[in-house]
Design an enzyme around this catalytic site. Sequence first.
Site, PDB file in Angstrom:
ATOM      1  N   THR A 115     -10.336   9.759  -1.639  1.00 36.82           N
ATOM      2  CA  THR A 115     -10.102   8.584  -2.487  1.00 36.82           C
ATOM      3  C   THR A 115     -10.912   7.380  -1.997  1.00 36.82           C
ATOM      4  OG1 THR A 115      -7.850   9.372  -2.924  1.00 36.82           O
ATOM      5  CG2 THR A 115      -8.306   7.061  -3.435  1.00 36.82           C
ATOM      6  N   LYS A 164       1.412  -1.210   9.222  1.00 33.73           N
ATOM      7  CA  LYS A 164       0.714  -2.431   8.779  1.00 33.73           C
ATOM      8  C   LYS A 164       1.396  -3.688   9.332  1.00 33.73           C
ATOM      9  CE  LYS A 164      -0.757  -0.221   4.466  1.00 33.73           C
ATOM     10  NZ  LYS A 164      -0.326   0.113   3.116  1.00 33.73           N
TER      11      LYS A 164
END
Length: 438
Positions: free
Chosen positions: A13, A205
């Site tokens: 992707t 994150k």
Amino acid sequence: MRQVNLGIIGGGTVGGGVYQAVQRNGALMASRLGVSLSVRRVAVRDLKKARAVSFPAGLITADWRSVVADSEVDLIVELMGGTTTARQVVLAALKLGKPVVTANKALLSAHGEELFAAAQQHGTNLYYEASVAGGIPIIKVLREGLVGNRITRLFGIVNGTCNYILSRMKEEGADFAAALADAQRLGYAEAPPDLDVDGHDAAHKTGILASLAHGFWVNPKQIYTEGIRNITKQDIEFAAKLGYTIRLLGCVKVAAGVRRKQSAIQVSVYPVLVPNSHVLANVNGVFNAILVRGDVVGDTLYYGQGAGQDATASAVLSDLADAALDLKCGTKNRIPPFVPHERDGAVLPMDDVVSRYYVRLTVEDRPGVFAKIAGVLAKAKIGISSIIQPEGHNGVTVPVILMIHDAPNAAMRKALDAVAKLPVVKSAPVMIRVESFE
Ligand code: NAP
Ligand code: HSE
């Protein structure tokens, strides 16, 4: 014009998106930067696999080592995912003094300290803009734009897949599994998607953002993490009736009352009831948003697509530009990844984190039930701000919603264990934290 040759490891992707974006905007970037980018090699796992983005036969290989070692490749772009081979790829490139661009937050979370040290040791740089919040340039914001601020609060919707699922469950009453399948089809989800729905990707994150904001390495094991797997349509509906939207939030907060010299920072990921009037309640679909409060600037907000091919490719392009300029100018370790200004910083244990709560109980429908529940909570010194028995539920058991005042997590958990043991309570209590963004 100086040309920088790229070796891309991973042609899925994101790798496919980066390849296409360089073909599309490479000339524009060259005119802006005075350096041109050229994709020299692309490594994939399976040469026979059918691909949405096809690479010229001369570029593609199944041997990542040959790409890293290729003397004509100046810069390695790690877009394969995972933490084992990806670590080897990044270390091998850094050891050769080649700068590395990565979108791999799982890798940084697990091995960041080692990789940043290797970059420094070998006089090169590791760039990771695409590792957090897809197309939003939040790494640059924290490293550069807000460098003159102490960050007191950071709240982030940082997982596109979870936000997409929660949005569709709220807006359309969509089924969890169907919304997740769509997120996978659209290229948002990790492989495996448990990383998304169980909150681990958001924790990776949030840890990166916390480390950047507070200048000490946050060990992923210290990040309290809950995902969205247990969020039901019923809770989404009840929350909506009370004026809230459920979002998965990464929270990085300087704990109230803790002096900065001994800074204790809350670093956590969990579903939160966000007041509908707050901007984060209105971030829908695959979009991410991060609210950052600095002591000089006040509140700032960053919004954009948090996952997907093009959004992520945009962030990788930003790193490619920085890396290419650093190669052109011969700059090494231009901006240290984590400025060690708070080596003594500590993560606040979750037990001590104070918040408000939404609690859903399933109880027997008979007089005296509320009094029993309130009695247990009062004994634990936990204050109820409201009790609601939603209408339209008839039967032996009914739902009851409690909104609870500020309480430490440990005390709240203990009190709910006691509530769960009451004979009138018929299933495990559901607890979701409520954020006021003060
Ligand atoms: P993906 O579609 O699964 O692509 C992974 C690619 O890596 C594939 O092309 C695969 O080859 C290749 N690969 C795997 N093992 C390899 C090996 N040993 N040698 C060479 N190539 C190998 O994954 P993705 O969604 O692009 O994600 C890539 C990275 O970007 C991950 O770290 C992810 O967390 C991060 N990221 C993704 C997004 C997003 O929205 N998708 C956003 C931000 C960050 P084959 O094609 O032959 O299988
Ligand atoms: N799986 C991740 C997400 C990709 O859904 O946010 C972007 O990091």
